[in-house]
Motif scaffolding. Structure first.
Motif, PDB file in Angstrom:
ATOM      1  N   ALA A   1      28.188 -19.831 -13.553  1.00 45.99           N
ATOM      2  CA  ALA A   1      27.609 -19.413 -14.831  1.00 45.99           C
ATOM      3  C   ALA A   1      28.336 -20.100 -15.985  1.00 45.99           C
ATOM      4  O   ALA A   1      27.709 -20.529 -16.969  1.00 45.99           O
ATOM      5  CB  ALA A   1      27.702 -17.894 -14.970  1.00 45.99           C
TER       6      ALA A   1
ATOM      7  N   ALA B   1      26.941 -22.701 -18.984  1.00 48.55           N
ATOM      8  CA  ALA B   1      27.237 -22.514 -20.401  1.00 48.55           C
ATOM      9  C   ALA B   1      27.861 -23.759 -21.017  1.00 48.55           C
ATOM     10  O   ALA B   1      27.464 -24.185 -22.121  1.00 48.55           O
ATOM     11  CB  ALA B   1      28.174 -21.318 -20.579  1.00 48.55           C
TER      12      ALA B   1
ATOM     13  N   PHE C   1      23.876 -12.429 -22.740  1.00 50.21           N
ATOM     14  CA  PHE C   1      24.174 -12.993 -21.425  1.00 50.21           C
ATOM     15  C   PHE C   1      24.891 -11.982 -20.527  1.00 50.21           C
ATOM     16  O   PHE C   1      24.646 -11.941 -19.314  1.00 50.21           O
ATOM     17  CB  PHE C   1      25.015 -14.263 -21.542  1.00 50.21           C
ATOM     18  CG  PHE C   1      25.184 -14.965 -20.216  1.00 50.21           C
ATOM     19  CD1 PHE C   1      24.135 -15.686 -19.670  1.00 50.21           C
ATOM     20  CD2 PHE C   1      26.371 -14.878 -19.509  1.00 50.21           C
ATOM     21  CE1 PHE C   1      24.266 -16.316 -18.427  1.00 50.21           C
ATOM     22  CE2 PHE C   1      26.518 -15.503 -18.274  1.00 50.21           C
ATOM     23  CZ  PHE C   1      25.458 -16.215 -17.734  1.00 50.21           C
TER      24      PHE C   1
ATOM     25  N   SER D   1      21.629 -18.619 -14.363  1.00 50.26           N
ATOM     26  CA  SER D   1      22.412 -18.629 -15.612  1.00 50.26           C
ATOM     27  C   SER D   1      21.907 -19.711 -16.559  1.00 50.26           C
ATOM     28  O   SER D   1      21.798 -19.487 -17.779  1.00 50.26           O
ATOM     29  CB  SER D   1      23.895 -18.847 -15.305  1.00 50.26           C
ATOM     30  OG  SER D   1      24.413 -17.811 -14.519  1.00 50.26           O
TER      31      SER D   1
ATOM     32  N   PHE E   1      23.341 -11.349 -16.962  1.00 45.94           N
ATOM     33  CA  PHE E   1      24.195 -11.711 -15.830  1.00 45.94           C
ATOM     34  C   PHE E   1      24.458 -10.487 -14.959  1.00 45.94           C
ATOM     35  O   PHE E   1      24.457 -10.565 -13.718  1.00 45.94           O
ATOM     36  CB  PHE E   1      25.516 -12.298 -16.346  1.00 45.94           C
ATOM     37  CG  PHE E   1      26.487 -12.709 -15.276  1.00 45.94           C
ATOM     38  CD1 PHE E   1      26.465 -13.981 -14.747  1.00 45.94           C
ATOM     39  CD2 PHE E   1      27.455 -11.811 -14.809  1.00 45.94           C
ATOM     40  CE1 PHE E   1      27.376 -14.374 -13.765  1.00 45.94           C
ATOM     41  CE2 PHE E   1      28.365 -12.192 -13.833  1.00 45.94           C
ATOM     42  CZ  PHE E   1      28.318 -13.477 -13.307  1.00 45.94           C
TER      43      PHE E   1
ATOM     44  N   LEU F   1      20.367 -19.024 -20.308  1.00 43.82           N
ATOM     45  CA  LEU F   1      20.982 -19.622 -21.490  1.00 43.82           C
ATOM     46  C   LEU F   1      20.073 -20.637 -22.166  1.00 43.82           C
ATOM     47  O   LEU F   1      20.078 -20.762 -23.404  1.00 43.82           O
ATOM     48  CB  LEU F   1      22.313 -20.275 -21.100  1.00 43.82           C
ATOM     49  CG  LEU F   1      23.427 -19.292 -20.740  1.00 43.82           C
ATOM     50  CD1 LEU F   1      24.571 -19.998 -20.029  1.00 43.82           C
ATOM     51  CD2 LEU F   1      23.940 -18.580 -21.988  1.00 43.82           C
TER      52      LEU F   1
ATOM     53  N   ALA G   1      23.555 -18.794  -8.761  1.00 42.07           N
ATOM     54  CA  ALA G   1      24.271 -18.414  -9.977  1.00 42.07           C
ATOM     55  C   ALA G   1      24.074 -19.441 -11.076  1.00 42.07           C
ATOM     56  O   ALA G   1      23.865 -19.088 -12.252  1.00 42.07           O
ATOM     57  CB  ALA G   1      25.759 -18.233  -9.672  1.00 42.07           C
TER      58      ALA G   1
ATOM     59  N   ILE H   1      32.044 -11.445 -14.898  1.00 45.92           N
ATOM     60  CA  ILE H   1      31.435 -11.803 -16.188  1.00 45.92           C
ATOM     61  C   ILE H   1      32.496 -12.348 -17.135  1.00 45.92           C
ATOM     62  O   ILE H   1      32.220 -13.266 -17.927  1.00 45.92           O
ATOM     63  CB  ILE H   1      30.692 -10.608 -16.828  1.00 45.92           C
ATOM     64  CG1 ILE H   1      29.967 -11.040 -18.106  1.00 45.92           C
ATOM     65  CG2 ILE H   1      31.623  -9.467 -17.143  1.00 45.92           C
ATOM     66  CD1 ILE H   1      28.927 -12.110 -17.921  1.00 45.92           C
TER      67      ILE H   1
ATOM     68  N   VAL I   1      22.219 -11.850 -11.897  1.00 46.43           N
ATOM     69  CA  VAL I   1      23.074 -12.831 -11.214  1.00 46.43           C
ATOM     70  C   VAL I   1      24.082 -12.149 -10.291  1.00 46.43           C
ATOM     71  O   VAL I   1      23.951 -12.188  -9.066  1.00 46.43           O
ATOM     72  CB  VAL I   1      23.792 -13.754 -12.221  1.00 46.43           C
ATOM     73  CG1 VAL I   1      24.633 -14.795 -11.485  1.00 46.43           C
ATOM     74  CG2 VAL I   1      22.779 -14.446 -13.131  1.00 46.43           C
ATOM     75  N   TYR I   2      25.090 -11.513 -10.872  1.00 42.27           N
ATOM     76  CA  TYR I   2      26.184 -10.978 -10.051  1.00 42.27           C
ATOM     77  C   TYR I   2      25.718 -10.014  -8.967  1.00 42.27           C
ATOM     78  O   TYR I   2      26.094 -10.175  -7.795  1.00 42.27           O
ATOM     79  CB  TYR I   2      27.240 -10.310 -10.942  1.00 42.27           C
ATOM     80  CG  TYR I   2      28.356  -9.698 -10.125  1.00 42.27           C
ATOM     81  CD1 TYR I   2      29.386 -10.476  -9.620  1.00 42.27           C
ATOM     82  CD2 TYR I   2      28.346  -8.326  -9.821  1.00 42.27           C
ATOM     83  CE1 TYR I   2      30.389  -9.927  -8.838  1.00 42.27           C
ATOM     84  CE2 TYR I   2      29.343  -7.768  -9.037  1.00 42.27           C
ATOM     85  CZ  TYR I   2      30.356  -8.569  -8.550  1.00 42.27           C
ATOM     86  OH  TYR I   2      31.336  -8.028  -7.765  1.00 42.27           O
TER      87      TYR I   2
ATOM     88  N   THR J   1      30.692 -17.297  -8.443  1.00 40.71           N
ATOM     89  CA  THR J   1      29.558 -16.833  -9.245  1.00 40.71           C
ATOM     90  C   THR J   1      29.862 -16.961 -10.731  1.00 40.71           C
ATOM     91  O   THR J   1      29.061 -17.496 -11.507  1.00 40.71           O
ATOM     92  CB  THR J   1      29.232 -15.376  -8.894  1.00 40.71           C
ATOM     93  OG1 THR J   1      28.845 -15.290  -7.521  1.00 40.71           O
ATOM     94  CG2 THR J   1      28.102 -14.847  -9.767  1.00 40.71           C
TER      95      THR J   1
ATOM     96  N   ALA K   1      32.830 -15.944 -16.279  1.00 43.62           N
ATOM     97  CA  ALA K   1      31.651 -16.672 -16.750  1.00 43.62           C
ATOM     98  C   ALA K   1      31.732 -16.956 -18.245  1.00 43.62           C
ATOM     99  O   ALA K   1      31.429 -18.070 -18.704  1.00 43.62           O
ATOM    100  CB  ALA K   1      30.385 -15.880 -16.429  1.00 43.62           C
TER     101      ALA K   1
END
Length: 421
Positions: A170, A174, A127, A373, A131, A377, A369, A108, A135-136, A166, A111
């Protein structure tokens, strides 16, 4: 209590501490690579988001990765991990939990590097939570938790894909949605160099990360049996050195001078690349893997900048491009003797099978990912906004988001001189 159990637990606990201390490296790396007016914000949000990610991992993330009763995506037990200490395994469950938590925190942090110098503090909060849930742990379960990529023999010893790619994908989502920082690009599309405020910080950061990587890679043995962690550490160090050397010389050749940010990124790229393969390849291959990563990171950074993707800390190149290369490298260099997961690589008689599995892992994990993400977002951007106002960005996130400067004496002096002039 078995002596080997105690030694394994102690070694993995030390490794977990080294990985957690890498957060200090990321603070200095990101702060040093950006401007002074955002340094306090970067330091504070990094500590906060690691703390928040730890709570999310305890509540949900660990269960999704390693829980029993798994479905296609995730495990489904051990929510709100209770710290039960089982003694029938190779090491303490609690130590293994902390070690895995550290990896989630690093991902993270990578990311959030894509948010640098223009995101609201609230965007980091939301986030980090999503995340850490959506995600992770999903990708980590696929590869490390017995998921479908593990069943295919996907090789990723310490996380070139799980952690680095990963986080980088992300970060890419962003940077696209946040758009470039004010002043980064001119109307004709040419890029301006927005220099970081402290190269000494970034160099110290790389050294901290380099040392921490011995916990990252060698610690992933989670065992002292046979001292195999020494072999993994050797490969890790060789790749980092080769990455630094390659990046230095390619920048010297192309730019006419050895570029300091490039050589630092080269060392990190070598570390990221060897993370997947450190236990599966011979030392000479580690040098080759690191060297190629050092060259790739130089051209990758130029590639993204030309496409108006503003990546202040080079997360996309260091963790993304090098993460892809590192994941694919085992498909070439994994030896039959060392390939405890999957098969030998192309250069060791394994044919194209393992390279295909590695490529499948890169594509599916990277796309997942990025897409999840991006959706998170995008919804946040539409509902509450994720970027500070133009005035706040120019002012700096230290003062606009937190009400105080990371460098109060110098920044206050600068503000006073501007007013008086």
């Amino acid at each position: 209590m078995d002596e080997m159990y105690l030694m394994n637990s102690l070694w993995t606990m030390v490794s977990a501490i080294l990985v957690i201390f890498m957060i200090a490296g990321f603070i200095l790396l990101e702060a040093g690579s950006t401007r002074m007016k955002n340094a306090g914000h970067i330091a504070g949000k990094t500590i906060f988001t690691f703390g928040l990610a730890s709570i999310v991992f305890w509540a949900i993330g660990y269960a999704f990765i390693f829980g029993d009763n798994a479905n296609f995506f995730v495990g489904m037990s051990d929510f709100f991990y209770n710290g039960a200490l089982a003694e029938d395994g190779g090491l303490a469950d609690t130590v293994f939990f902390l070690f895995q938590l550290a990896f989630a925190g690093i991902s993270i942090t990578i990311a959030l590097g894509g948010f640098a110098e223009r995101a609201k503090f609230s965007a980091y909060v939301v986030f980090t939570i999503l995340f850490g849930i959506l995600v992770y742990p999903v990708i980590a379960h696929w590869i490390w938790g017995g998921g479908w990529l593990a069943e295919h023999g996907k090789q990723d010893f310490a996380g070139s894909t799980v952690v680095h790619l990963t986080g980088a994908m992300a970060a890419l989502a962003a940077t696209i949605l946040l758009k470039p920082r004010i002043g980064k690009y001119n109307k004709d599309g040419s890029a301006n160099n927005i220099a970081g405020h402290n190269q000494v910080y970034t160099a110290l950061a790389v050294l901290i990360l380099w040392v921490g990587w011995f916990g990252f890679n060698a610690g992933s043995t989670v065992s002292v049996d046979g001292a195999f962690f020494g072999f993994v550490a050797l490969n890790t160090n060789l790749a980092a050195g080769a990455g630094a050397v390659a990046a230095t010389f390619i920048s010297w050749l192309v730019l006419g001078k050895p570029d300091v940010p490039t050589l630092l990124n080269g060392a990190l790229a070598g570390l990221v690349a060897i993370t997947a393969s450190c236990a599966f390849v011979e030392p000479w291959a580690a040098v080759v893997i690191g060297f190629i990563a050092g060259v790739l990171v130089f051209y990758s950074a130029r590639f993204f900048e030309k496409r108006k993707i503003d990546d202040p800390i080079f997360a996309l190149s260091v963790h993304g491009t090098a993460g892809v290369w590192g994941t694919l490298s085992t498909g070439f260099f994994a030896t039959e003797e060392l390939a405890t997961v999957g098969q030998a690589g192309l250069f060791y008689g394994g044919g194209l099978h393992q390279l295909g599995v590695q490529a499948l892992g890169v594509v599916t994990s990277g796309l997942y990912a990025f897409i999840i993400s991006f959706v998170i977002l995008f919804v946040m951007k539409k509902l509450v906004g994720i970027r500070v106002s133009e005035e706040e960005e120019i002012m700096g996130l230290d003062i606009s988001e937190h009400g105080s400067y990371g460098y109060p004496e110098q920044m206050s002096a600068n503000s006073t001189s501007k007013i008086s002039s």
